[in-house]
Each structure stands twice: as C-alpha cells, then as structure tokens.
Design a protein around this motif. Structure first.
Motif, PDB file in Angstrom:
ATOM      1  N   THR A   1       0.801  -1.229   0.000  1.00 23.03           N
ATOM      2  CA  THR A   1       0.000   0.000   0.000  1.00 23.03           C
ATOM      3  C   THR A   1       0.831   1.276   0.000  1.00 23.03           C
ATOM      4  OG1 THR A   1      -0.110  -0.106   2.427  1.00 23.03           O
ATOM      5  CG2 THR A   1      -1.909  -1.133   1.194  1.00 23.03           C
TER       6      THR A   1
ATOM      7  N   TYR B   1      -0.253   5.315  -0.943  1.00 24.04           N
ATOM      8  CA  TYR B   1      -0.228   6.362   0.078  1.00 24.04           C
ATOM      9  C   TYR B   1       0.646   7.536  -0.344  1.00 24.04           C
ATOM     10  CZ  TYR B   1       0.179   8.356   4.819  1.00 24.04           C
ATOM     11  OH  TYR B   1       0.150   9.184   5.916  1.00 24.04           O
TER      12      TYR B   1
ATOM     13  N   TRP C   1      -6.542  -0.470   2.644  1.00 24.58           N
ATOM     14  CA  TRP C   1      -6.339   0.841   2.034  1.00 24.58           C
ATOM     15  C   TRP C   1      -7.636   1.364   1.405  1.00 24.58           C
ATOM     16  CZ3 TRP C   1      -3.537   4.992   1.946  1.00 24.58           C
ATOM     17  CH2 TRP C   1      -3.630   5.876   0.860  1.00 24.58           C
TER      18      TRP C   1
ATOM     19  N   TRP D   1      -4.927   4.998   5.342  1.00 24.55           N
ATOM     20  CA  TRP D   1      -3.687   4.686   6.061  1.00 24.55           C
ATOM     21  C   TRP D   1      -3.925   4.181   7.483  1.00 24.55           C
ATOM     22  CZ3 TRP D   1       0.759   3.258   4.585  1.00 24.55           C
ATOM     23  CH2 TRP D   1       1.849   3.278   5.462  1.00 24.55           C
TER      24      TRP D   1
END
Length: 381
Positions: free
Chosen positions: A218, A222, A345, A350
């Motif tokens: 992820t 992000y 996600w 987050w």
C-alpha cells in the motif's frame, strides 16, 4: 549465493512501486492493481511448495538454470503484456520460477559448520533481503522515468546474464533423496506433523510477513495520494532506506547462534510492533515513515533469519523440504497480507493499513508465545 538470491528475488518485488502506474495503464482501481503483487507472491508460494523440494532430489545447478531461463521469459511476457489478464498470468509464473533463492539458502546451511550456521544463513539472507528492498528503489526510479514496462524488460536481461554467470561459477551438488516425487511430497506432511518447532516457526513467519506485505503493498498508493503527492521513484526510495535493515540479518544470525533463536524472534516481533505504532501515529510525516520502515524491516528480517537457523538444525538431510514447509507458509502469509493491505487501504485508508499490519504483528507474538510450548519432559508440544 547472496548475490544470486538478491537478483532473483527482485523479480517478485519490481511491481510493488509500479502498482499505481499499472492500474492507470489497465484502468484498474488501487485494490485491483494490487492483485499483481498478490499473483506474484502466490506463484512464489507454489514454486516453493512444488519445485523447491526437488532440491533434495535433483541436481541443484541444472534446476536453477532452467528456472532462471523460464523467469526471463515471464519477465519479457509481463513487459509486453497487452492486457491485465496476461500480466497477472505472467506474474504467477514469474513468482513460481523465481523460487531459486529457496534452493540456495538450504545449500548454504548444509555447507556451514553448526556453530556458525546462523551467521552464514544470515549472510546469504542479507543478499536476498537487499534484493527485495533495492528492487523497489530501482523499479520505482525506472518506472517514474522510463515507464513500468521497461523495468520488466531490464529484469529479463538480468536473468539471461545471471544464467550465463551461474553456468560458469555455480558448483554442482549431489542430491540426498532417492525416492519418487510423490514420496518426496508426502515427506513434507511427515516433517510438518513430527516437527513442532517447524510448525511454530512457519506460523510466526507467516503472520509477520503478512504484516510486512500490508505495508509495502500500500505504500505506493499512500505516497502518490493527496497526503504526499509523490511519484513511484519516491516509493522506491523507501526500499533503499529499508535496505539498511538488511544489515541486521548477519547480526541476527550471529545473535541466534549465541543466545538462541527464540531471543531474536521475540526481539524481531517487538520491533515490528513498534514499527506499526510509529507508522500509525507518525506516518503523516516523511520522518515517521522512514523510522517505521527501518523498524519493520529489521524486525521482520531478524525474525526470519532466526526461524531459518532454527529449522535447518532439525533434520539436516531434509533442509530443502524443511525450507519448503517454512517458506510456503511464509509466502502464504505474504499473499494474504497483500490482499488485506489492498482492502484495508480501500476501506480504511492509512489508519486501516496500520491497524491491520499491527494486528498481524500481534498475531505473530501470540503464536510465538502460545504455540508449541515445552511440556514437563522438555519436548515441544
């Protein structure tokens, strides 16, 4: 062996900093694009389960060269994939044929003296771990400046060069297993049933590598999102930061030799838990991400090296099969972690990623404490 492990295992991780770009190419959601990482890890798991045991049965050098030639072909197919389905299929096969490091690590354990086995395994593993982490840095940079397909083309060329080098330098190795493939595979179940320390190491490793995969699957989403707005090259740069954690692998092996694997396993899990605490509370800042990456990578690697040092001491003549059981569980955990990371996600952002990763690290702690404890006679249950 360390260099080979690093170059080959990189095949599995090239795609992680590129997932957002791959998603744009094929018009996929973030969770859909993350399936490329999952497909590669599933393939690697299948390779460890069905191919790596052959290291106890067939001559390793020939097997390694054939697998690397196949991996080169899969990388080329991924580079030129006209659809997401073709890319996903090539990724599964690429993962399967990139299980070469799991043939070489048991060989290193076989060659090492018992008193320094952890240190030697740690040294070879450091090459593998540097490959995992630097591959993200290289891939992120290449993807940002030349496109994601170029990275797979370069990977294919590297595998061809590596085949030529290993054909020249890698020594031959006589197999120790003389039965059939069916009996070889059946022995995996026997080893799993009879070796409680192997089962515990596999469970702990699976949980902690799942926590590791949640983060790395992820991270690109992000960093490229509104919180930071960075490109894939920055996502790859975090792999470069994490590579410093690979320096902990030989130290973890040496500590396991001196104080026992249980000590370094507990220490590694504690570091992973601390990493997710830092990422959860400080992940909105680059400094928090850097500290979290270092803690997570050192923790996961220390635990992994210690687990392997332990299992290779159990049944010396079956080290490839012991490694198969452990690493199959390990990458099942990684595959599950990739899926959970994508879902976390998508639905929780987050904070959801950190919550899921931290829960998996906690599960590793519980497994290490509660599973396979000694009974009064001293035997592991």
């Amino acid at each position: 062996m360390a260099a080979t492990c690093g170059l080959v295992v990189a095949n599995i991780y090239y795609n992680q900093p590129l997932l957002a770009a791959i998603g744009r190419t094929f018009h996929l959601s973030d969770s859909g694009a993350s399936l490329v990482a999952t497909a590669t890890q599933v393939g690697y798991t299948l390779g460890m389960l069905f191919v790596v045991p052959l290291g106890d049965m067939l001559e390793r050098k020939r097997l390694v060269l054939l697998m690397l030639l196949g991996a080169a072909g899969c990388l080329a197919l991924a580079a030129w994939a006209p659809s997401f389905a073709v890319l996903a299929g090539a990724s599964v096969l690429l993962g399967l044929l990139s299980a070469v490091p799991q043939l070489l690590v048991p060989l290193a354990a076989h060659l090492a003296p018992a008193a320094s086995r952890g240190r030697i395994v740690g040294r070879v593993m450091s090459g593998l771990l540097v490959g995992i982490l630097l591959s993200r840095a290289v891939s992120g940079y290449v993807g940002a400046h030349f496109g994601w397909r170029t990275m797979f083309e370069l990977g294919a060329g590297l595998m061809v060069l590596l085949v030529a080098l290993l054909a020249w330098k890698l020594p031959t190795d006589r197999p120790t297993f003389t039965g059939s493939y069916a009996s070889l595979m059946k022995s995996l179940l026997t080893l799993t049933r009879e070796q409680a320390p192997l089962r515990r190491a596999a469970l702990v490793g699976a949980c902690l590598f799942a926590a590791f995969s949640v983060f790395w699957t992820t991270l690109a989403f992000y960093l490229e999102g509104p919180s930071f707005g960075y490109g894939s090259d920055v996502a790859g740069f975090f792999g470069l930061i994490g590579a410093f954690g690979a320096l902990a692998a030989p130290l973890a092996g040496k500590t396991a030799d001196a104080r026992g694997p249980a000590y370094t396993v507990a220490l590694g899990i504690a570091l992973a838990l601390a990493a997710y605490a830092v990422l959860g509370f400080g992940g909105g800042h680059v400094a928090g991400l850097v500290v979290g990456v270092l803690l997570l990578d050192v923790g996961v690697q220390a635990t992994h090296v210690s687990n392997q040092s332990l299992i290779f001491s159990l049944v010396p003549e079956a080290r490839s099969r012991l490694n198969t059981v452990y690493m199959t569980a390990y990458f099942i955990g990684g595959s599950v972690g990739s899926v959970l990371g994508g879902l976390a996600w998508t639905h929780g952002g987050w904070p959801g990623v950190c919550a899921v990763g931290g829960a998996l690290a906690l599960a590793a702690l519980l497994a290490s404490r509660l599973y396979g404890q000694e009974n009064p006679s001293g035997a592991l249950a």
